[in-house]
Design a protein around this motif. Structure first.
Motif, PDB file in Angstrom:
ATOM      1  N   THR A 193       0.849  -1.189   0.000  1.00  0.00           N
ATOM      2  CA  THR A 193       0.000   0.000   0.000  1.00  0.00           C
ATOM      3  C   THR A 193       0.885   1.239   0.000  1.00  0.00           C
ATOM      4  O   THR A 193       1.910   1.265   0.675  1.00  0.00           O
ATOM      5  N   PHE A 216       0.777   5.236   0.862  1.00  0.00           N
ATOM      6  CA  PHE A 216       0.041   6.364   1.425  1.00  0.00           C
ATOM      7  C   PHE A 216       0.433   7.664   0.701  1.00  0.00           C
ATOM      8  O   PHE A 216       1.248   7.652  -0.241  1.00  0.00           O
ATOM      9  N   TYR A 217      -0.127   8.741   1.154  1.00  0.00           N
ATOM     10  CA  TYR A 217       0.036  10.064   0.515  1.00  0.00           C
ATOM     11  C   TYR A 217       0.025  11.043   1.677  1.00  0.00           C
ATOM     12  O   TYR A 217      -0.758  11.961   1.733  1.00  0.00           O
ATOM     13  N   VAL A 275      -4.935   9.457   3.073  1.00  0.00           N
ATOM     14  CA  VAL A 275      -5.254   8.968   1.726  1.00  0.00           C
ATOM     15  C   VAL A 275      -4.212   7.928   1.302  1.00  0.00           C
ATOM     16  O   VAL A 275      -3.020   8.079   1.586  1.00  0.00           O
ATOM     17  N   ALA A 276      -4.660   6.870   0.645  1.00  0.00           N
ATOM     18  CA  ALA A 276      -3.758   5.806   0.208  1.00  0.00           C
ATOM     19  C   ALA A 276      -4.378   5.045  -0.951  1.00  0.00           C
ATOM     20  O   ALA A 276      -5.573   5.171  -1.227  1.00  0.00           O
ATOM     21  N   TYR A 277      -3.555   4.246  -1.618  1.00  0.00           N
ATOM     22  CA  TYR A 277      -4.036   3.349  -2.678  1.00  0.00           C
ATOM     23  C   TYR A 277      -3.202   2.081  -2.633  1.00  0.00           C
ATOM     24  O   TYR A 277      -2.100   2.062  -2.083  1.00  0.00           O
ATOM     25  N   HIS A 278      -3.749   1.020  -3.227  1.00  0.00           N
ATOM     26  CA  HIS A 278      -3.009  -0.236  -3.308  1.00  0.00           C
ATOM     27  C   HIS A 278      -2.052  -0.179  -4.491  1.00  0.00           C
ATOM     28  O   HIS A 278      -2.442   0.217  -5.586  1.00  0.00           O
ATOM     29  N   GLY A 279      -0.809  -0.601  -4.263  1.00  0.00           N
ATOM     30  CA  GLY A 279       0.174  -0.674  -5.342  1.00  0.00           C
ATOM     31  C   GLY A 279       0.424  -2.111  -5.740  1.00  0.00           C
ATOM     32  O   GLY A 279      -0.228  -3.037  -5.239  1.00  0.00           O
ATOM     33  N   ARG A 280       1.358  -2.313  -6.645  1.00  0.00           N
ATOM     34  CA  ARG A 280       1.651  -3.640  -7.178  1.00  0.00           C
ATOM     35  C   ARG A 280       2.791  -4.263  -6.386  1.00  0.00           C
ATOM     36  O   ARG A 280       3.925  -3.765  -6.418  1.00  0.00           O
ATOM     37  N   LEU A 315      -9.631   6.118 -11.247  1.00  0.00           N
ATOM     38  CA  LEU A 315      -9.353   5.047 -10.272  1.00  0.00           C
ATOM     39  C   LEU A 315      -7.936   5.047  -9.707  1.00  0.00           C
ATOM     40  O   LEU A 315      -7.547   4.123  -9.008  1.00  0.00           O
ATOM     41  N   GLY A 316      -7.144   6.085 -10.030  1.00  0.00           N
ATOM     42  CA  GLY A 316      -5.835   6.210  -9.392  1.00  0.00           C
ATOM     43  C   GLY A 316      -4.690   5.690 -10.233  1.00  0.00           C
ATOM     44  O   GLY A 316      -4.857   5.249 -11.365  1.00  0.00           O
ATOM     45  N   PRO A 317      -3.468   5.703  -9.649  1.00  0.00           N
ATOM     46  CA  PRO A 317      -2.244   5.337 -10.370  1.00  0.00           C
ATOM     47  C   PRO A 317      -2.226   3.848 -10.715  1.00  0.00           C
ATOM     48  O   PRO A 317      -2.678   3.021  -9.927  1.00  0.00           O
ATOM     49  N   PHE A 318      -1.673   3.511 -11.869  1.00  0.00           N
ATOM     50  CA  PHE A 318      -1.637   2.104 -12.294  1.00  0.00           C
ATOM     51  C   PHE A 318      -0.319   1.856 -13.056  1.00  0.00           C
ATOM     52  O   PHE A 318       0.711   1.656 -12.431  1.00  0.00           O
ATOM     53  N   HIS A 362      -6.033   1.902   7.842  1.00  0.00           N
ATOM     54  CA  HIS A 362      -6.054   0.816   6.851  1.00  0.00           C
ATOM     55  C   HIS A 362      -6.930  -0.350   7.297  1.00  0.00           C
ATOM     56  O   HIS A 362      -7.520  -1.055   6.473  1.00  0.00           O
TER      57      HIS A 362
END
Lengths: 415, 415
Positions: free
Chosen positions: A125, A127-128, A157-162, A247-250, A332
């Motif tokens: 994950t 964060f920002y 704020v956060a998003y799931h990464g690879r 939908l955010g960064p990919f 989270h």
């Protein structure tokens, strides 16, 4: 404390550190390791030699492994004791200091060792959590007068990464190709990214599997954190800006992220604890916390063109994070999301208040409008082929130095 | 073909299917399994009995495992042969049909078996590939006249989801709690989600590890896909709408996603191949493909209140996807992102053109403005505590029926 390992005192890997990693010794044998000064120690063999006896819960040789996960899984009460034991063993006058046979078997010079990705990472994950970075990005891409979105001060704020594309320091990355479209182009084009960037981040690693539906409070969070690494969240700004809505960064991110090989424990970092910046407006109850939850860790970014010198291009500090690790983990999991052993939770880009402390080329060159001059006479708006980006993290207090070493990545031309 | 297993012909699990899953037999023994009609077959014991002899590359009993990953890893040439072998063995008059001892050992009634999550999932990506769904969402939340964002028809938009919280059918989920703020509230509030929703999706599972920096073309993509499952991408709309800007969905999604227990192979689904919808404007070269890459699979969603009957609330079809699997995988890897064995790639909500075919409560009730009437007299804007959502997927052609069974999840009250 003084170590019998010479010249280790004022390095990142002093006796006050005792980090954990995974090493390939002499290009053939893999085991968990620690480091003191410039010496890498094979912990699996040290275990077999009996130096970890009488540590309750450490019944198996968990160091005989390709990742730290089995060791981390033991949990903080045991991993703390192991770290203290290693500290004792490395102190001047210890039994180990007189055991020349074991020193010759377990101690390696850096040239004999290659460091691997230290953990198997089930989930990642990002964060920002840095207000300066979020403000800079908001100023550039949204509204200079009102750069922060309404949710930013209410939740981390956060998003799931690879997870699959996280690599160790020293693994070079090819410039990614992808789809891009600038506002003056009618149709998107395909090709190598023209705006390749680094992001200066730190990340923490969790040490337990929790059940789906359970939460971790801010008070419990640090028990679930084994330690930290330096994290370079490589970003292709042109790919990202065309793809990211809604939908955010990919693909602008998942071509590779780099981490430092040594996980520095929360216990070692205790020395650098400080309070976090005040949060206004007041946060909701589940995000409140007590105690010093931030850390004073100096961060440096160097850019080294091919066959040229390193240039220091940014000096920042982990303390600039608005949201701390305890708040990040509590947020989270507040919806019942489960965590796993070895998960990596990155901070988001850490920028300080001054332009010299910004944590990405995007901010340092203000979207390319103010190129950076390098000592070899060249200029950079973004990262070019052949460039190496090096991030270092460390601090020193009361004569004790603790650091992370570095994460180093060279960018190769697009395939 | 006709099977000697009675009454299996017109079920989802006819002899034309041969799906793969992982089962707990008699609450004690775990192994990979297949299903025909209402019979679950223990493949590990069938292997030990010698029924998979002379399949080159199948030298180990990969069915003796808690996940399908080791089996999937064998790759399409071998897994195709295994499936054909099982098909032969289950045909009327086969050697197995006369081997009563092995049938008694390896064949189980459904009541004796519990199905597990079939795969270990290293990475999970969720696409947004259905034009009707993206259009509906755009109409509701952005501009009814111009609902699709500029990038939507140029690339299959996607984001990374949380792999840790994917659960098997039958695992019930607690309503998530979280931070929410409606436009008329001054400050966010914390509590159980009031807008819990399902999303009707399908997902494919990959069968290989690729190297970071390598790409999979649209022509190569199907060789890297083992099969498909039904996917319910649970969503808390109120949590999602407050948190998602600018980095995409996070806690509004990662409290749980549900998948069906049987992975249906691409070979089985070959029967249902059809062409994809035309794409205008023309896509970039790396997204172009030849052949029929879409599949005609009927999808149904049922909502069952506690102690009441199932209500069919949506009928959709996998064929409505604008972007097909080959394009999704080619796009995902065009920047060099590596894939792993067992990765799950979900389609995004699959809505058809008519209001009865919408794939979420958000769309079916148009943001809660048109509640659904149920047969027990109650109404639903979103999913309530005690409700069970069941998604089924199947089709029948030329007298051959193939289906996925169902994914079934009950929503329990917030903890």
């Amino acid at each position: 404390m003084t170590s019998f390992v010479e010249n280790s005192d004022l390095t990142d890997f002093s006796i006050y550190n005792i980090p954990f990693g995974v090493a390939i010794f002499n290009q053939e044998y893999i085991a968990c390791a620690t480091r003191i000064g410039n010496i890498i120690i094979d912990l699996a063999t040290l275990y077999d030699e009996g130096y970890f006896e009488n540590i309750e819960g450490l019944e198996d040789n968990v160091f005989e492994a390709y990742t730290l996960n089995s060791y981390i899984e033991l949990g903080k009460p045991i991993t703390s004791k192991v770290r203290e034991r290693i500290q004792e063993l490395l102190t001047e006058g210890s039994t180990l200091s007189k055991d020349q046979r074991v020193i010759e078997t377990c101690f390696f010079d850096m040239e004999e060792v290659q460091m691997m990705l230290p953990i198997h990472i089930p989930n990642y994950t990002d964060f920002y959590s840095c207000i300066e970075h979020a403000t800079n990005v908001g100023k550039m891409f949204r509204d200079p007068e009102n750069p922060l979105l309404p949710n930013w001060k209410h939740l981390p704020v956060a998003y799931h990464g690879r997870a699959s594309s996280i690599v160790a320091s020293g693994v070079n990355l090819h410039r990614p190709k992808g789809q891009m479209k600038t506002s003056d182009q009618k149709n998107p084009v395909f090709g190598p990214s023209q705006q390749l960037d680094f992001e200066l981040e730190m990340a923490f690693v969790t040490n337990k599997d929790t059940e789906l539906g359970s939460c971790i409070t801010t008070a419990e969070a640090e028990d679930a954190i084994f330690g930290l690494v330096i994290f370079n969240d490589w970003s292709a700004r042109d790919i990202q800006s065309w793809e990211y809505a809604p939908l955010g960064p990919f693909l602008g991110k998942n071509f590779g992220s780099s981490i430092s090989p040594w996980v520095v424990t929360l216990e070692a970092l205790d020395l650098f604890r400080i309070s976090s910046p005040p949060q206004d407006p007041e946060v909701l109850e589940y995000l409140q916390y007590t105690g010093d939850k931030n850390f004073d860790i100096q961060l440096e970014v160097y850019l080294q063109p091919e066959n040229a010198d390193e240039n220091l291009i940014s000096q920042s500090n982990y303390k600039y994070l608005y949201w701390n690790m305890a708040q990040q983990l509590a947020h989270h999991t507040v919806n019942g999301c489960n965590i796993e052993i070895g998960d990596v939770y990155a901070s988001g880009t850490i920028s300080g208040p001054s332009p010299q402390s910004f944590g990405s080329m995007l901010e340092l060159t203000w979207k390319g409008s103010k190129p950076i001059k390098l000592t070899d006479g060249s200029e950079r708006k973004f990262i070019e082929d052949g460039d190496t980006v090096i991030i270092r993290a460390y601090n020193q207090k009361e004569g004790k130095r603790i650091g992370f070493g570095e994460v180093r990545t060279q960018i190769l031309p697009a395939k």
